[in-house]
Design an enzyme around this catalytic site. Structure first.
Site, short mmCIF file in Angstrom:
data_model
loop_
_atom_site.label_atom_id
_atom_site.label_comp_id
_atom_site.label_asym_id
_atom_site.label_seq_id
_atom_site.Cartn_x
_atom_site.Cartn_y
_atom_site.Cartn_z
N VAL A 195 0.82 -1.21 0.00
CA VAL A 195 0.00 0.00 0.00
C VAL A 195 0.86 1.27 0.00
CG1 VAL A 195 -1.58 1.35 1.46
CG2 VAL A 195 -2.03 -1.05 1.01
N PHE A 234 -16.72 -11.51 -8.10
CA PHE A 234 -16.62 -12.25 -6.83
C PHE A 234 -17.63 -13.39 -6.74
CE2 PHE A 234 -13.89 -8.84 -6.16
CZ PHE A 234 -12.99 -9.21 -5.17
N GLY A 277 -14.25 -21.70 -5.97
CA GLY A 277 -12.89 -22.25 -5.99
C GLY A 277 -12.43 -22.65 -4.60
N CYS A 332 -5.40 -9.46 3.31
CA CYS A 332 -6.49 -8.57 3.75
C CYS A 332 -7.76 -9.29 4.21
CB CYS A 332 -6.83 -7.60 2.65
SG CYS A 332 -5.54 -6.37 2.42
N LYS A 338 -7.66 -11.39 7.61
CA LYS A 338 -7.43 -10.62 8.83
C LYS A 338 -8.53 -9.57 9.04
CE LYS A 338 -4.39 -6.82 7.42
NZ LYS A 338 -5.36 -5.76 7.62
P1 NAD Z 1 3.30 -4.60 4.18
O1 NAD Z 1 3.56 -5.55 5.27
O2 NAD Z 1 3.51 -5.01 2.76
O3 NAD Z 1 4.17 -3.29 4.41
C1 NAD Z 1 4.35 -2.66 5.64
C2 NAD Z 1 5.65 -1.86 5.59
O4 NAD Z 1 5.75 -1.08 6.77
C3 NAD Z 1 6.90 -2.73 5.54
O5 NAD Z 1 7.73 -2.31 4.48
C4 NAD Z 1 7.57 -2.49 6.89
O6 NAD Z 1 8.98 -2.57 6.82
C5 NAD Z 1 7.10 -1.08 7.19
N1 NAD Z 1 7.16 -0.71 8.61
C6 NAD Z 1 6.76 -1.41 9.69
N2 NAD Z 1 6.98 -0.71 10.81
C7 NAD Z 1 7.51 0.48 10.44
C8 NAD Z 1 7.96 1.61 11.15
N3 NAD Z 1 7.88 1.69 12.47
N4 NAD Z 1 8.46 2.66 10.45
C9 NAD Z 1 8.55 2.60 9.10
N5 NAD Z 1 8.15 1.54 8.38
C10 NAD Z 1 7.64 0.49 9.04
O7 NAD Z 1 1.81 -4.10 4.40
P2 NAD Z 1 0.70 -3.75 3.28
O8 NAD Z 1 0.22 -4.98 2.62
O9 NAD Z 1 1.19 -2.62 2.45
O10 NAD Z 1 -0.48 -3.22 4.21
C11 NAD Z 1 -0.39 -1.99 4.90
C12 NAD Z 1 -1.77 -1.67 5.46
O11 NAD Z 1 -2.68 -1.44 4.38
C13 NAD Z 1 -2.37 -2.79 6.29
O12 NAD Z 1 -3.10 -2.22 7.34
C14 NAD Z 1 -3.30 -3.48 5.32
O13 NAD Z 1 -4.38 -4.11 5.96
C15 NAD Z 1 -3.80 -2.31 4.48
N6 NAD Z 1 -4.21 -2.70 3.14
C16 NAD Z 1 -3.48 -3.58 2.41
C17 NAD Z 1 -3.88 -3.90 1.12
C18 NAD Z 1 -3.08 -4.90 0.31
O14 NAD Z 1 -3.58 -5.31 -0.73
N7 NAD Z 1 -1.88 -5.29 0.72
C19 NAD Z 1 -5.01 -3.30 0.56
C20 NAD Z 1 -5.72 -2.38 1.32
C21 NAD Z 1 -5.32 -2.08 2.61
#
Ligand code: NAD
Length: 461
Positions: free
Chosen positions: A11, A280, A284, A291, A294
């Protein structure tokens, strides 16, 4: 505008890069130094179509920078995005410790002009006010001298630090994250301060006006402005709905399997009803990823905390867990004893066009096959044996689909990668001990598979 994005995962990196691409000056902060070095060298730490290209052009234009120095990021941004992970704890609750650490860190460095702190991470309902309090705690802790019993709010006022928290949940899909950022269905902004909301609208104006959209003639992107809690709830409710829709069609598929109906035809007939829609409704092996599992668990947990038993959501989770078992049952039906057999998985990731293995159905399926004594091989276009992360063991990853088929007793389609449509299936069938194909995504054409020499079984067809 000057933007800081903290957390450069799926994200944060996509958001920061896309905002830089549309002309903002963005500093992305991550506490993983190795990741920062990689990004500084122009490489994306994640696989996401189109991301590397715009990362490189935005970096070259000077609009995009990377650092592990939170203080520098906070000093730079008028808008500070929190985009760190919020994984599930064992009890289903959301683990907010990374958000807390970042909010505290922002408080430790916040100075001067008015700033907007944006919760981009998916955070439990009520987190907006909680983040405000943590930031104020951070401010108070650094300003100990002469501030005795003053509250964080009072200390912030005294030193002239002003900020507001906005909830701006993210709806991008891994695999099309860049496209989704430039072509959103809506932008949700939750907050109780009109100045903060106005700054967010200004930030997103080029996207709202579809200047970077595939179809620029479409009407402006709807902006849904709500209170903080409602914005947080929109994210959970949207994901819970989509997950439930998949569990619903999987339930129908399991009934179809017993009755001799074809869920693919059923889903098409249902989905043409505009009240239902086609999306959706693919039966499958169920949903996975970082996401849906959790977020549904977190919503069930929150409901429970507030005295509500979320029956429907619990059932959606239960149906999903059972669905992963169905592949094993189908393999047992075809091969009888699995001990000593070799099963090949076509695909490993939870969906195509991503390298994300978090909570992928493949993980469960590999574990169960190992437990039953089967040897497991796999082929995935982006996951390699050396690139295996997230504790994936008990599987050998081949470098192509034909090597995968060689010596297998069955193949299972786990991920519907487009390139799997064009494999040389007749050749693969000949390389196998038993040409059994379990299509866990109803992705292949049963007639073509039979013509290629496979005993084909889908889910609910
Ligand atoms: P991710 O685990 O891919 O990335 C998180 C990043 O944060 C990592 O690079 C980590 O090193 C960094 N990080 C952790 N602690 C830190 C700190 N103290 N300072 C600086 N950087 C730090 O996570 P993601 O998949 O990008 O998801 C992020 C959020 O967005 C989550 O809450 C998730 O639920 C939400 N989200 C994700 C998606 C998706 O498709 N992945 C879609 C919508 C919403």
């Amino acid at each position: 505008m000057r933007v800081c994005v903290i957390g450069t995962g799926y994200v944060g990196l996509v958001t920061g890069t896309c905002l830089a691409h549309i002309g903002h000056h963005v500093i992305c902060v991550d506490n993983n130094e190795a990741k920062v070095q990689l990004m500084k060298a122009g490489q994306s730490p994640i696989f996401e179509p189109g991301l590397s290209e715009i990362m490189q052009s935005a970096t070259a234009s000077g609009n995009l920078e990377f650092t592990s120095d939170l203080a520098a990021g906070v000093a730079h941004g008028d808008i500070l995005f929190i985009a760190v992970g919020t994984p599930a704890l064992a009890n289903g609750e959301s683990d907010t410790r990374y958000v807390e650490a970042v909010a505290k860190g922002i408080g430790a460095h916040l100075e001067g002009d008015y700033k907007v702190i944006v919760n981009k991470s998916t955070v439990p309902i009520g987190s907006g006010d909680w983040v405000r309090r943590i930031v104020l705690d951070g401010i108070k802790e650094r300003e100990t001298v002469g501030n005795g019993g003053a509250s964080g709010e009072e200390v912030a006022k005294k030193i002239g630090v002003k900020f507001d928290v906005v909830s701006n949940p993210e709806f991008l899909r891994e695999g099309s994250a860049v496209y989704d950022t430039f072509n959103p269905d809506r932008i949700v902004l939750g907050g109780n301060n009109s100045k903060a909301i106005a700054m967010m609208q200004e930030l997103y104006t080029p996207i709202i006006e579809r200047k970077y959209a595939e179809d620029q003639s479409l009407p402006a992107v709807p902006v849904v402005v709500t209170d903080l809690s409602s914005a947080e709830m929109i994210k959970y409710a949207a994901n819970a709905f989509l997950a439930t829709k998949i569990s619903f069609i999987n339930e129908v598929a399991n009934i179809c399997d017993r009755m001799g109906a074809d869920v693919v035809q059923v889903a098409r007939g249902m989905g043409l009803d505009s009240r239902i829609g086609q999306k959706f409704l693919n039966a499958g092996i169920g949903w996975g990823g970082s996401c849906f599992p959790k977020d549904v668990s977190a919503l069930v947990h929150t409901a429970d905390d507030y005295g509500y038993d979320a029956h429907l959501l619990k059932a959606a989770v239960e149906v999903n867990q059972r669905q992963r078992q169905i592949v094993i049952e189908k393999l047992q039906h075809e091969l009888k004893i699995l001990k000593g057999k070799t099963v090949g998985l076509l695909g490993l990731t939870f969906k195509p066009d991503t390298d994300d293995m978090r909570d992928a159905p493949a993980l469960n399926i590999i574990e169960q096959l190992n437990r039953l004594g089967a040897k497991v091989k796999a082929y995935d276009p982006v996951v390699s044996q050396t690139g295996l992360r997230h504790g994936l063991s008990g599987v050998f990853v081949e470098t192509d689909a034909e090597r995968l088929a060689d010596g297998c007793d069955a193949l299972v389609v786990i991920t519907e990668w487009q390139q799997f449509r064009h494999l040389d299936y007749p050749k693969m069938a000949k390389l196998m001990n038993n040409a059994v194909m379990i299509d866990g995504r109803n992705f292949l054409d049963p007639k073509q598979m039979q013509a290629a020499g496979f005993r084909y079984t889908g889910i609910g067809r």
